[in-house]
Motif scaffolding. Sequence first.
Motif, PDB file in Angstrom:
ATOM      1  N   PHE A  70       0.837  -1.193   0.000  1.00  0.00           N
ATOM      2  CA  PHE A  70       0.000   0.000   0.000  1.00  0.00           C
ATOM      3  C   PHE A  70       0.871   1.241   0.000  1.00  0.00           C
ATOM      4  O   PHE A  70       2.039   1.210   0.389  1.00  0.00           O
ATOM      5  CB  PHE A  70      -0.959   0.015   1.201  1.00  0.00           C
ATOM      6  CG  PHE A  70      -0.270  -0.076   2.542  1.00  0.00           C
ATOM      7  CD1 PHE A  70       0.052   1.082   3.243  1.00  0.00           C
ATOM      8  CD2 PHE A  70       0.052  -1.298   3.096  1.00  0.00           C
ATOM      9  CE1 PHE A  70       0.686   1.008   4.475  1.00  0.00           C
ATOM     10  CE2 PHE A  70       0.687  -1.385   4.329  1.00  0.00           C
ATOM     11  CZ  PHE A  70       1.005  -0.223   5.018  1.00  0.00           C
ATOM     12  N   VAL A  71       0.295   2.313  -0.471  1.00  0.00           N
ATOM     13  CA  VAL A  71       0.995   3.597  -0.528  1.00  0.00           C
ATOM     14  C   VAL A  71       0.537   4.447   0.641  1.00  0.00           C
ATOM     15  O   VAL A  71      -0.640   4.455   1.000  1.00  0.00           O
ATOM     16  CB  VAL A  71       0.710   4.320  -1.861  1.00  0.00           C
ATOM     17  CG1 VAL A  71       1.311   5.726  -1.857  1.00  0.00           C
ATOM     18  CG2 VAL A  71       1.252   3.515  -3.029  1.00  0.00           C
ATOM     19  N   THR A  72       1.471   5.159   1.259  1.00  0.00           N
ATOM     20  CA  THR A  72       1.109   6.093   2.324  1.00  0.00           C
ATOM     21  C   THR A  72       1.416   7.514   1.888  1.00  0.00           C
ATOM     22  O   THR A  72       2.292   7.753   1.061  1.00  0.00           O
ATOM     23  CB  THR A  72       1.884   5.809   3.626  1.00  0.00           C
ATOM     24  OG1 THR A  72       3.262   6.163   3.447  1.00  0.00           O
ATOM     25  CG2 THR A  72       1.785   4.338   4.008  1.00  0.00           C
ATOM     26  N   TYR A  73       0.654   8.443   2.430  1.00  0.00           N
ATOM     27  CA  TYR A  73       0.923   9.870   2.236  1.00  0.00           C
ATOM     28  C   TYR A  73       1.122  10.479   3.616  1.00  0.00           C
ATOM     29  O   TYR A  73       0.213  10.452   4.446  1.00  0.00           O
ATOM     30  CB  TYR A  73      -0.233  10.565   1.513  1.00  0.00           C
ATOM     31  CG  TYR A  73       0.013  12.051   1.319  1.00  0.00           C
ATOM     32  CD1 TYR A  73       0.810  12.508   0.282  1.00  0.00           C
ATOM     33  CD2 TYR A  73      -0.535  12.990   2.198  1.00  0.00           C
ATOM     34  CE1 TYR A  73       1.060  13.862   0.121  1.00  0.00           C
ATOM     35  CE2 TYR A  73      -0.281  14.338   2.044  1.00  0.00           C
ATOM     36  CZ  TYR A  73       0.511  14.772   1.001  1.00  0.00           C
ATOM     37  OH  TYR A  73       0.758  16.115   0.839  1.00  0.00           O
ATOM     38  N   ASP A  74       2.316  11.001   3.856  1.00  0.00           N
ATOM     39  CA  ASP A  74       2.673  11.540   5.172  1.00  0.00           C
ATOM     40  C   ASP A  74       2.327  10.550   6.291  1.00  0.00           C
ATOM     41  O   ASP A  74       1.825  10.922   7.353  1.00  0.00           O
ATOM     42  CB  ASP A  74       1.982  12.884   5.423  1.00  0.00           C
ATOM     43  CG  ASP A  74       2.580  14.008   4.584  1.00  0.00           C
ATOM     44  OD1 ASP A  74       3.672  13.806   4.012  1.00  0.00           O
ATOM     45  OD2 ASP A  74       1.965  15.077   4.501  1.00  0.00           O
ATOM     46  N   GLY A  75       2.588   9.276   6.018  1.00  0.00           N
ATOM     47  CA  GLY A  75       2.382   8.242   7.023  1.00  0.00           C
ATOM     48  C   GLY A  75       0.990   7.651   7.079  1.00  0.00           C
ATOM     49  O   GLY A  75       0.750   6.693   7.805  1.00  0.00           O
ATOM     50  N   GLY A  83      -9.557   5.798  -5.432  1.00  0.00           N
ATOM     51  CA  GLY A  83      -8.987   6.879  -6.223  1.00  0.00           C
ATOM     52  C   GLY A  83      -8.187   7.794  -5.306  1.00  0.00           C
ATOM     53  O   GLY A  83      -8.477   7.923  -4.116  1.00  0.00           O
ATOM     54  N   TRP A  84      -7.151   8.428  -5.864  1.00  0.00           N
ATOM     55  CA  TRP A  84      -6.269   9.260  -5.052  1.00  0.00           C
ATOM     56  C   TRP A  84      -7.017  10.369  -4.318  1.00  0.00           C
ATOM     57  O   TRP A  84      -6.791  10.618  -3.140  1.00  0.00           O
ATOM     58  CB  TRP A  84      -5.193   9.882  -5.934  1.00  0.00           C
ATOM     59  CG  TRP A  84      -4.091   8.964  -6.335  1.00  0.00           C
ATOM     60  CD1 TRP A  84      -3.751   8.596  -7.610  1.00  0.00           C
ATOM     61  CD2 TRP A  84      -3.172   8.273  -5.480  1.00  0.00           C
ATOM     62  NE1 TRP A  84      -2.695   7.733  -7.589  1.00  0.00           N
ATOM     63  CE2 TRP A  84      -2.316   7.516  -6.305  1.00  0.00           C
ATOM     64  CE3 TRP A  84      -3.004   8.226  -4.098  1.00  0.00           C
ATOM     65  CZ2 TRP A  84      -1.291   6.730  -5.785  1.00  0.00           C
ATOM     66  CZ3 TRP A  84      -1.992   7.436  -3.585  1.00  0.00           C
ATOM     67  CH2 TRP A  84      -1.146   6.702  -4.420  1.00  0.00           C
ATOM     68  N   ALA A  85      -7.900  11.086  -5.040  1.00  0.00           N
ATOM     69  CA  ALA A  85      -8.544  12.259  -4.449  1.00  0.00           C
ATOM     70  C   ALA A  85      -9.332  11.893  -3.198  1.00  0.00           C
ATOM     71  O   ALA A  85      -9.180  12.507  -2.137  1.00  0.00           O
ATOM     72  CB  ALA A  85      -9.456  12.937  -5.466  1.00  0.00           C
ATOM     73  N   GLN A  86     -10.182  10.869  -3.300  1.00  0.00           N
ATOM     74  CA  GLN A  86     -11.002  10.481  -2.157  1.00  0.00           C
ATOM     75  C   GLN A  86     -10.158   9.880  -1.041  1.00  0.00           C
ATOM     76  O   GLN A  86     -10.386  10.140   0.147  1.00  0.00           O
ATOM     77  CB  GLN A  86     -12.080   9.483  -2.590  1.00  0.00           C
ATOM     78  CG  GLN A  86     -13.073   9.168  -1.472  1.00  0.00           C
ATOM     79  CD  GLN A  86     -14.234   8.313  -1.956  1.00  0.00           C
ATOM     80  OE1 GLN A  86     -14.473   8.198  -3.157  1.00  0.00           O
ATOM     81  NE2 GLN A  86     -14.956   7.714  -1.031  1.00  0.00           N
ATOM     82  N   ALA A  87      -9.146   9.077  -1.431  1.00  0.00           N
ATOM     83  CA  ALA A  87      -8.278   8.459  -0.425  1.00  0.00           C
ATOM     84  C   ALA A  87      -7.517   9.522   0.362  1.00  0.00           C
ATOM     85  O   ALA A  87      -7.389   9.441   1.584  1.00  0.00           O
ATOM     86  CB  ALA A  87      -7.298   7.496  -1.096  1.00  0.00           C
ATOM     87  N   LEU A  88      -7.024  10.536  -0.322  1.00  0.00           N
ATOM     88  CA  LEU A  88      -6.305  11.617   0.353  1.00  0.00           C
ATOM     89  C   LEU A  88      -7.243  12.427   1.244  1.00  0.00           C
ATOM     90  O   LEU A  88      -6.888  12.829   2.347  1.00  0.00           O
ATOM     91  CB  LEU A  88      -5.636  12.524  -0.684  1.00  0.00           C
ATOM     92  CG  LEU A  88      -4.402  11.928  -1.376  1.00  0.00           C
ATOM     93  CD1 LEU A  88      -4.058  12.717  -2.636  1.00  0.00           C
ATOM     94  CD2 LEU A  88      -3.211  11.907  -0.436  1.00  0.00           C
ATOM     95  N   ALA A  89      -8.461  12.659   0.760  1.00  0.00           N
ATOM     96  CA  ALA A  89      -9.431  13.415   1.559  1.00  0.00           C
ATOM     97  C   ALA A  89      -9.782  12.663   2.834  1.00  0.00           C
ATOM     98  O   ALA A  89      -9.941  13.268   3.904  1.00  0.00           O
ATOM     99  CB  ALA A  89     -10.687  13.681   0.731  1.00  0.00           C
ATOM    100  N   GLU A  90      -9.884  11.320   2.737  1.00  0.00           N
ATOM    101  CA  GLU A  90     -10.286  10.534   3.899  1.00  0.00           C
ATOM    102  C   GLU A  90      -9.237  10.506   5.001  1.00  0.00           C
ATOM    103  O   GLU A  90      -9.559  10.259   6.160  1.00  0.00           O
ATOM    104  CB  GLU A  90     -10.639   9.114   3.467  1.00  0.00           C
ATOM    105  CG  GLU A  90     -11.909   9.054   2.618  1.00  0.00           C
ATOM    106  CD  GLU A  90     -12.609   7.714   2.721  1.00  0.00           C
ATOM    107  OE1 GLU A  90     -12.060   6.782   3.330  1.00  0.00           O
ATOM    108  OE2 GLU A  90     -13.740   7.616   2.198  1.00  0.00           O
ATOM    109  N   GLY A  92      -7.522  13.170   5.667  1.00  0.00           N
ATOM    110  CA  GLY A  92      -7.439  14.549   6.141  1.00  0.00           C
ATOM    111  C   GLY A  92      -6.292  15.351   5.573  1.00  0.00           C
ATOM    112  O   GLY A  92      -5.882  16.363   6.164  1.00  0.00           O
ATOM    113  N   SER A  93      -5.762  14.955   4.418  1.00  0.00           N
ATOM    114  CA  SER A  93      -4.640  15.690   3.831  1.00  0.00           C
ATOM    115  C   SER A  93      -5.129  16.984   3.173  1.00  0.00           C
ATOM    116  O   SER A  93      -6.256  17.062   2.691  1.00  0.00           O
ATOM    117  CB  SER A  93      -3.923  14.834   2.795  1.00  0.00           C
ATOM    118  OG  SER A  93      -4.770  14.615   1.678  1.00  0.00           O
ATOM    119  N   LYS A  94      -4.272  17.967   3.146  1.00  0.00           N
ATOM    120  CA  LYS A  94      -4.586  19.247   2.502  1.00  0.00           C
ATOM    121  C   LYS A  94      -4.021  19.245   1.083  1.00  0.00           C
ATOM    122  O   LYS A  94      -3.147  20.042   0.737  1.00  0.00           O
ATOM    123  CB  LYS A  94      -4.032  20.401   3.322  1.00  0.00           C
ATOM    124  CG  LYS A  94      -4.634  20.516   4.704  1.00  0.00           C
ATOM    125  CD  LYS A  94      -4.041  21.678   5.485  1.00  0.00           C
ATOM    126  CE  LYS A  94      -4.667  21.776   6.869  1.00  0.00           C
ATOM    127  NZ  LYS A  94      -4.097  22.881   7.666  1.00  0.00           N
TER     128      LYS A  94
END
Length: 243
Positions: A70-75, A83-90, A92-94
């Motif tokens: 799996f890929v992480t964004y800031d941990g 999809g990236w957009a919804q996954a990032l929103a969930e 709490g990323s800005k």
Amino acid sequence: MTSQVFSKRKLIVEKLANQIRRGEIGPGQRLDGEHRLAEEFDVSRGTIRQALGELQRRRLISIQSGIGSFVTYDGHALDQRLGWAQALAEVGSKVTTRVLSIEPISGSQVPGLPDDVALDEAIAVRRVRTTPGEGGAEVAVSFECASVPAVGSLRDLPIRGLKDDSLWASLREEGLIATNGQQSVDVHQLDEREASILGRPVGSSFLRTVRTSYDSDGQFVEHVLSLLDPSHFTLKLTFGDES
């Protein structure tokens, strides 16, 4: 004896295939390990392994040497099925998503498309994701080129845009729901065009992921090439002795 084993294997394949198609085994959900399945169906692990191999050939499951990746964004772990957009929103990323272009292309123009995917026409969706940097200026953290089959309502994406600003939602509207696939990752030095899009020096190192997704019937859904800023994105693996 051989025909008996074949018959059991066929029954296992059909039962699991029907559970996947009916949604009883959801997208991304792991099957029980070989040992548990062998106990459930009262067969050898070899028979289970053959059955799982058949399900993989039908592209209903993906068998990996590890449990998953799996890929992480800031941990924060990202569910790529959303999809990236919804996954990032969930998480709490800005992160802000900006669509650069949506245009029809030929299948031969899709970068890194697997040879076994027959695709005459596609729709390419190119997007950049940015996050606030120092002083409030937006900094690009990823560039993505997603290619989807030019079928049904997807043909009109260049004119009407993405449904709810989401490619994931646009695919679902057309009935294309990714349940399995494969993904590779390497380190890539940005060329002049990519560096210009991302606002980075030519030769900067980014993570490059290439992901191809299929639905439960083995139909091609999406091929995505992403360039990810390694200071934010990480690929993690989990592993074990289960299938």
